[in-house]
Write an enzyme that holds these catalytic residues in place. Sequence first.
Site, PDB file in Angstrom:
ATOM      1  N   TYR A  65       0.808  -1.229   0.000  1.00  0.00           N
ATOM      2  CA  TYR A  65       0.000   0.000   0.000  1.00  0.00           C
ATOM      3  C   TYR A  65       0.842   1.280   0.000  1.00  0.00           C
ATOM      4  CZ  TYR A  65      -0.389  -0.342   5.296  1.00  0.00           C
ATOM      5  OH  TYR A  65      -0.203  -0.431   6.622  1.00  0.00           O
ATOM      6  N   GLU A  66       0.190   2.353  -0.335  1.00  0.00           N
ATOM      7  CA  GLU A  66       0.875   3.641  -0.560  1.00  0.00           C
ATOM      8  C   GLU A  66       1.916   3.533  -1.675  1.00  0.00           C
ATOM      9  OE1 GLU A  66      -0.817   5.644   0.771  1.00  0.00           O
ATOM     10  OE2 GLU A  66      -1.522   4.776   2.648  1.00  0.00           O
TER      11      GLU A  66
END
Lengths: 599, 599
Positions: free
Chosen positions: B440-441
């Site tokens: 994620y990110e």
Amino acid sequence: MTTYVPPIKDLSFVINDVLQVGKYANLPGFADASEETIEAILEEGGKLAANVLHPLNKVGDREGCVRHDDGSVTTPTGFKDAYKQFSDGGWQGLSFDTEYGGQGLPYVLSVAFNEMVSAANMAFGMYPGLAMGAANALHAHGTPEQKQTYLPKMVTGEWTGTMNLTEPHCGTDLGMLRTKAVPQGDGSYKISGQKIWISAGEHDLADNIVHLVLARIEGAPEGVKGISLFVVPKYLVNEDGSLGERNSLQCGGLEEKMGIHGNATCVMNYDEATGWLVGEEHKGLKAMFVMMNEARLGVAIQGVAISDVAYQNAAAYANDRLQGRSLTGPKAPDKPADPIIVHPDVRRMLLEQRATIEGGRAWMLWAALQADLHAKSEDEATRQTADDILGLMTPALKAYLTDKGFAHASSALQVLGGSGYTEEWGMEQFVRDARIAMIYEGANGIQALDLVGRKLPRDGGRAIQAFFAEIDAFIADNQGNDELKPYIDGLAAAKADVVDGTQWLMQNAFANPDNAGAASTDYLNLFSLLCLAHGWAQLARTAIEKRDGEDDKAYFENKLITGRIFLERILPDAKAHLAKLKSGAEPIMAMDAEAFMAG
Amino acid sequence: MTTYVPPIKDLSFVINDVLQVGKYANLPGFADASEETIEAILEEGGKLAANVLHPLNKVGDREGCVRHDDGSVTTPTGFKDAYKQFSDGGWQGLSFDTEYGGQGLPYVLSVAFNEMVSAANMAFGMYPGLAMGAANALHAHGTPEQKQTYLPKMVTGEWTGTMNLTEPHCGTDLGMLRTKAVPQGDGSYKISGQKIWISAGEHDLADNIVHLVLARIEGAPEGVKGISLFVVPKYLVNEDGSLGERNSLQCGGLEEKMGIHGNATCVMNYDEATGWLVGEEHKGLKAMFVMMNEARLGVAIQGVAISDVAYQNAAAYANDRLQGRSLTGPKAPDKPADPIIVHPDVRRMLLEQRATIEGGRAWMLWAALQADLHAKSEDEATRQTADDILGLMTPALKAYLTDKGFAHASSALQVLGGSGYTEEWGMEQFVRDARIAMIYEGANGIQALDLVGRKLPRDGGRAIQAFFAEIDAFIADNQGNDELKPYIDGLAAAKADVVDGTQWLMQNAFANPDNAGAASTDYLNLFSLLCLAHGWAQLARTAIEKRDGEDDKAYFENKLITGRIFLERILPDAKAHLAKLKSGAEPIMAMDAEAFMAG
């Protein structure tokens, strides 16, 4: 959601073309294993794996096994039917002794089949896998009566088997085990104690479960020299072979685990259960090691298997998922974005997985052929060399291929990004399932110690010298093959690094045994890279030879591209492992034990 | 079953002694951050993490979040109370602008606190973590009215926030996003579309949730140049600041994930929801990047955090579990076996984890200090250099520390053997939770592309030249320090490798951009090893200085032992990464896309 395509072509290429199993037609069982037969068996086995076992993989993960109050265990929906198809197909006895109903085919073929089963459904594959391990131990160490009682039913799959080693306070260190065996004067013993982590210890797939249990006969010496092996069936067997009384043993609980939920990992309680000695008194560990070594090879192939099924699903996703554009301009200009396979870093992940899968498969099957040669060759020297090499390879195959199996299943998950992290897509199950293979049948650190402390120095280093001689012969045979040169150079360089690392071990482990312990894992990784380099050199030689004569040129070209990835992206780690192993035990041992603790 | 001991001493050592934050007392907020204040805050924060948040870690994993038919979501038992303690303690605003009720303390202190929160309970920490990211984006790009409306409540923790980027068909490639925004003529917009993977998208912890949503204004250009950012609160806010009407947005479902079950990962449906533009039209991506970069640093520290809590529990087990004897003779002869910490390979695993944790922590906090210098220094050149360096470090911190966080949580699990694989011991949760941080990110491959494609070449390489200059200055300052010499040598060698790799990139990426893509991950790993070498050189210099003047000599000696493990067991990978990155794109790109598919 996941699919599995059995790698028939690749397995057949390794077995028939690279290893040229046809050369051994003079050996028992090999005459029946023509190229066509091997392909037909792989085809049929692949269908079972892909069509019957793989659809149950997620079911097994979601449902898990259920233990009931009476100690019985229900496997996930569909496992029982699938197991029946497995047994009815005669798969259990594929390479087992024909005297007990097996087909006596080469072990190398069993390993190929096991790869497909493990890839399709690892948790399922453990039921027949452990049964075969138990059957082999009985075959090697049982009395003629014991063999006649148990093996025919185990070979058909009607009965399964287990190995019972671990107790709550002892896993690696079996010398501490407490399960006791009291002789009854009639040749039988009463076995009492608790065993844990017993894979397939209780289930509903088979009519009987043949437990092989390590225990200590009353009055036996302490430590590993007082351990004996017993056969303790779930149901006692009558003289006529029919099932008799229920033995006093029970599954006391199931472990809740990170993965392989479809396999029942049991606490087994033996409460004066009736058992019989297998092999000699106090020599149980030796007998169990037959089973252990077989099991370690079975675990090694799980590493390749899980990595392959994860790779396949990641590669399919990468061809399908549209996201971003190629750095060199659109490749699918008619679509809103390019498939992510255009991105070099996605390809890098996939190709690093694939180079290890294909190289690992070649290494594994070559090692499996050594088992066949050891068991079946008529030449004493061949038998001995094959056994030496297989012994040397076993810990490296187990540890390296399962480490990479997990790492690469995780890398395959990464290709899917967020989808890989969800249960829906099935990739995260591969990662969770793959993780156990680094632990069971001897944690990978134990494999490394087995390699450097036992297999390497045994018989004055005879095994590794035999392996070096094989490498040297391969190099000498292939001088002047220009296209093969990068493989030959890589192989020679890796061998030089292993020679260097081995000399360092010889010089330093004697002075301080902790140097061997501190170096063990890096040595194992270095050694394994040499084995993969050897595997890849063999694959490449055959691919080069066959490329121009065959229709399927692309298959061989792609093999050679994948080989370059091994040489350029994986083999460079060898030097790092060499540097690390030479750093020695001093800093590793310098800190007080308490200083490791937080706070 | 697991415990967590906040690493107060180590955090304080880095912040106060190594980075000498006291030197910056002239900067806003730093005057309030005396050594004693910092230690007191870390102590209090550590208590919250260890005593309140960590006991809920397993609860969160087991229970997960529950979505009800009305779209509301209940967090696991205890999360709501814990969140109240978190908010009431004023932790949310630790380093936030005092104008909106924050404490305005240095960001470096927030990062230290966030490490403890993430280690104790990663799934919990994401609720306030994402809220802070949203608050920072509003702070940077919101109108004065927007700031006044949202920030004070977000700083107290009464309201949380989210970031909404991903849609089913686009994650990395946001240019394809379809969520639309229709202007209403009163300054508001109607937002419609579906967003997925929205962490903390719906929950019961806060009175309101402030969604920041990327959408395309009707008639906007296609691609990334037509994306705008909107603030879309769950409840509209009345003029007096009280909560008004429920906005027409809803959680449409929760993802079932491999881990972080305690955090609600939501499908968010916006159905003509009312929102307001944040920043300029069509410049939404730029505004969102403020949040992204902050979030990436938050994810990087999760890598260190999970690795540390996993390490701690593995180290405790290794001191407790009796199994086998030391290779150099019994160390606990009065016990049935030695604790497994006597075995070099167990120590190797633990020390490799620890060397990365401690070096990674130093690297991370040093980078966080750059954020403070960028935000608060009065000197323009200092601000710029700090911003350059932070930008360069962000993708490397995020990718390297989360890759290692996962790998080392898995290595910590390995120390426990079979127990590590069971749910009971809690180690496998760390592995499952840690896995998401690599995704994620921005998946780690995207971080690598950000590093080589954007951060490295930007402004003619100004950022990396500034970093090199800092390294050169450190080396020059510490010539003649004999004890530090191995660190200086390691740092210089790693720098030379990075220079070499960077030159290769410059020479080859221009000719073929795929060379940059193919090299990106190995370049990132090589670069990160240089950063760790820099971190370790700083740690070692301070440890050497302080060792002889302090009571706690053992702490500093152990730091230097751990540093040697970095130099001898981790840094040797640099050369392998250099060799791999130089192998280039050619073999990576050679295979047809379809040939990646199985069968």
